[in-house]
Write an enzyme that holds these catalytic residues in place. Structure first.
Site, PDB file in Angstrom:
ATOM      1  N   ARG A  40       0.846  -1.213   0.000  1.00 32.40           N
ATOM      2  CA  ARG A  40       0.000   0.000   0.000  1.00 32.40           C
ATOM      3  C   ARG A  40       0.875   1.255   0.000  1.00 32.40           C
ATOM      4  O   ARG A  40       0.543   2.252  -0.632  1.00 32.40           O
ATOM      5  CB  ARG A  40      -0.951  -0.024   1.199  1.00 32.40           C
ATOM      6  CG  ARG A  40      -2.012   1.066   1.108  1.00 32.40           C
ATOM      7  CD  ARG A  40      -3.084   0.911   2.164  1.00 32.40           C
ATOM      8  NE  ARG A  40      -2.552   1.092   3.509  1.00 32.40           N
ATOM      9  CZ  ARG A  40      -3.231   0.842   4.625  1.00 32.40           C
ATOM     10  NH1 ARG A  40      -4.484   0.409   4.556  1.00 32.40           N
ATOM     11  NH2 ARG A  40      -2.698   1.028   5.813  1.00 32.40           N
TER      12      ARG A  40
ATOM     13  N   LYS B 219      -2.650   6.674   1.232  1.00 35.88           N
ATOM     14  CA  LYS B 219      -2.443   7.178   2.599  1.00 35.88           C
ATOM     15  C   LYS B 219      -1.449   8.337   2.553  1.00 35.88           C
ATOM     16  O   LYS B 219      -0.241   8.150   2.772  1.00 35.88           O
ATOM     17  CB  LYS B 219      -1.943   6.013   3.467  1.00 35.88           C
ATOM     18  CG  LYS B 219      -2.300   6.161   4.927  1.00 35.88           C
ATOM     19  CD  LYS B 219      -2.192   4.832   5.641  1.00 35.88           C
ATOM     20  CE  LYS B 219      -2.236   4.974   7.134  1.00 35.88           C
ATOM     21  NZ  LYS B 219      -3.435   5.581   7.675  1.00 35.88           N
TER      22      LYS B 219
ATOM     23  N   GLU C 102     -16.108   6.474   4.403  1.00 37.88           N
ATOM     24  CA  GLU C 102     -15.437   5.895   5.571  1.00 37.88           C
ATOM     25  C   GLU C 102     -15.295   6.943   6.680  1.00 37.88           C
ATOM     26  O   GLU C 102     -15.631   8.111   6.494  1.00 37.88           O
ATOM     27  CB  GLU C 102     -14.068   5.322   5.199  1.00 37.88           C
ATOM     28  CG  GLU C 102     -13.056   6.348   4.744  1.00 37.88           C
ATOM     29  CD  GLU C 102     -11.667   5.739   4.520  1.00 37.88           C
ATOM     30  OE1 GLU C 102     -11.305   4.779   5.209  1.00 37.88           O
ATOM     31  OE2 GLU C 102     -10.946   6.265   3.657  1.00 37.88           O
TER      32      GLU C 102
HETATM   33  N1  PLP Z   1      -9.163   4.499   6.573  1.00 34.63           N
HETATM   34  C1  PLP Z   1      -8.384   5.499   6.974  1.00 34.63           C
HETATM   35  C2  PLP Z   1      -8.725   6.867   6.539  1.00 34.63           C
HETATM   36  C3  PLP Z   1      -7.271   5.246   7.794  1.00 34.63           C
HETATM   37  O1  PLP Z   1      -6.483   6.247   8.193  1.00 34.63           O
HETATM   38  C4  PLP Z   1      -6.994   3.936   8.185  1.00 34.63           C
HETATM   39  C5  PLP Z   1      -5.806   3.631   8.976  1.00 34.63           C
HETATM   40  O2  PLP Z   1      -4.793   3.255   8.483  1.00 34.63           O
HETATM   41  C6  PLP Z   1      -7.842   2.922   7.755  1.00 34.63           C
HETATM   42  C7  PLP Z   1      -8.919   3.224   6.950  1.00 34.63           C
HETATM   43  C8  PLP Z   1      -7.611   1.506   8.170  1.00 34.63           C
HETATM   44  O3  PLP Z   1      -6.597   0.892   7.442  1.00 34.63           O
HETATM   45  P1  PLP Z   1      -5.766  -0.274   8.091  1.00 34.63           P
HETATM   46  O4  PLP Z   1      -6.738  -1.286   8.556  1.00 34.63           O
HETATM   47  O5  PLP Z   1      -4.925  -0.790   6.979  1.00 34.63           O
HETATM   48  O6  PLP Z   1      -4.990   0.315   9.188  1.00 34.63           O
HETATM   49  C1  COI Z   2      -3.705   3.624  11.437  1.00 33.07           C
HETATM   50  O1  COI Z   2      -4.702   3.035  11.822  1.00 33.07           O
HETATM   51  O2  COI Z   2      -2.599   3.075  11.414  1.00 33.07           O
HETATM   52  C2  COI Z   2      -3.747   5.001  10.969  1.00 33.07           C
HETATM   53  O3  COI Z   2      -2.833   5.416  10.308  1.00 33.07           O
HETATM   54  C3  COI Z   2      -4.873   5.865  11.323  1.00 33.07           C
HETATM   55  C4  COI Z   2      -4.425   7.138  11.911  1.00 33.07           C
HETATM   56  C5  COI Z   2      -5.555   8.086  11.833  1.00 33.07           C
HETATM   57  C6  COI Z   2      -3.965   6.965  13.313  1.00 33.07           C
END
Ligand code: PLP
Ligand code: COI
Length: 353
Positions: free
Chosen positions: A98, A201, A237
């Protein structure tokens, strides 16, 4: 910060004796400086071998591309201590890939998978005593980031980049933990435009959410749900996490949208739901469906699964209950059971360091 921290470094001959006293039970999701971070530099078309650095600051040209034009992307993953003392990193290769999708979108250089893994492992080894012990429910949060460090003033990509991985022990993101929190649907600000950067991200997405988040918190809502920016009638989201819900017939429902971040936690929960025989629906979710769900939650690395007790949508308040619902609880227990090594890792998600 109410952490009690005492670090003792002894032995001048290089044999560092480290003693860490952290009140693991009071960990939240707050920045905590640890011993070191790791940093790699990309210059003249290649990455260097990386260095562990004991400082907590970085020196940059005042015209650095990341400072002016937001050329920055990052990741978030966790490592967990198991009963036998070993440490497992949860699905790091997914974060590596990612990170590269984010990097491509904002013209940062590709990061070889081996370099990402080398960085994560070296920084964990160097800060192993900051991994919350098994039984404390804490984890080591790992934050990789890439920044355009070269000086630019016309809008354009940098010619120098730094890839940094920092770590810190964390507990719950929302102080409520698995206790449900109140959410609100954003009606004033968008987070991500169609064809914008919502599915990667990058720091700018989070800058764009700060004002709405501040207003919501002041009104008593720790978490904000963003609708799709084009029609404002579908769920995208939360600002920090993906949206998940349970339908009346017991299905796991999550939005299919081009402008949400593909969450590794959500992907894992969908796999666990299928293992448990729970039907999974990944499809556009209309805001008008919100009253039809029986459970709702936010999922992500930092928030794990945070249940939603009620959501304010315009003048309506839709309630889901003051306790975590049974389906989300089952999934939470399964996921965290695997992460802490209490349940078999049937999907081979954990990489041991
Ligand atoms: N959506 C957003 C906007 C986020 O910042 C995060 C965190 O990383 C997620 C979703 C969840 O992604 P993940 O489960 O890969 O941490
Ligand atoms: C994560 O879940 O790792 C993120 O980057 C989300 C952040 C808003 C703390």
């Amino acid at each position: 910060m109410n952490l009690k921290i005492l670090l003792r470094h002894q032995n001048k001959k290089g044999n560092m004796q480290k003693e860490t006293h952290i009140d693991w039970s009071s960990l939240g999701f707050e920045y905590l400086p640890v011993d070191s971070h790791i940093r790699y530099r990309w210059e003249n078309g290649k990455w260097d071998k990386g260095r562990l650095l004991r400082k907590h600051e970085i020196s940059l040209p005042i015209a650095a591309a990341c400072l002016h034009y937001g050329q920055e992307c990052f990741e978030g993953l966790k490592a967990f201590a198991r009963k036998d003392g070993s440490v497992g990193i949860f699905r790091p290769l997914e974060n590596a890939s990612r990170m590269n999708r984010s990097a491509r979108r904002i013209l940062c250089p590709e990061l070889p998978e081996e370099l990402f893994m080398d960085a994560v492992k070296r920084v964990i080894e160097a800060n192993r005593h900051f991994v919350p012990p098994y039984g404390t429910k804490g984890s080591l949060y790992i934050r990789p980031l890439m920044i355009g460090s070269g000086a630019v003033i016309g809008v354009g990509p940098s010619d120098i980049y730094d890839f940094i991985v920092m770590v810190m022990p964390v507990g719950n993101y929302y102080k409520e933990g698995i206790s449900p929190v109140k959410a609100i649907v954003s009606d004033a600000f968008d987070r991500a435009a169609p064809y914008g950067t919502g599915s990667v991200k990058v720091g700018g997405n989070y800058a764009a959410s700060l004002l709405q988040s501040k207003i919501a918190k002041k009104e008593g809502f720790p978490i904000v749900l963003y609708p799709d920016s084009k029609t404002r009638s579908y769920v995208d989201e939360f600002g920090t996490s993906n949206f998940i819900a349970v339908s009346k017939d017991g299905a796991y429902v999550t939005p299919d949208s081009e402008s949400v971040l593909p969450s590794i936690t959500n992907d894992s929960l969908m796999a666990l739901a299928r293992d448990l025989g729970i039907p999974v629906e990944r499809r556009p979710v209309a805001l008008s469906e919100l009253p039809d769900f029986v459970e709702m939650g936010a999922c992500g690395t930092a928030v794990v699964i945070t249940p939603i007790s009620e959501i304010t949508y315009g003048s309506r308040v839709i309630k889901y209950g003051s306790e975590c619902g049974p389906t989300l609880r089952r999934l939470y227990d399964r996921l965290t059971g695997i992460q802490f090594g209490d349940l078999p890792d049937e999907h081979s998600w954990l990489e041991t360091v």
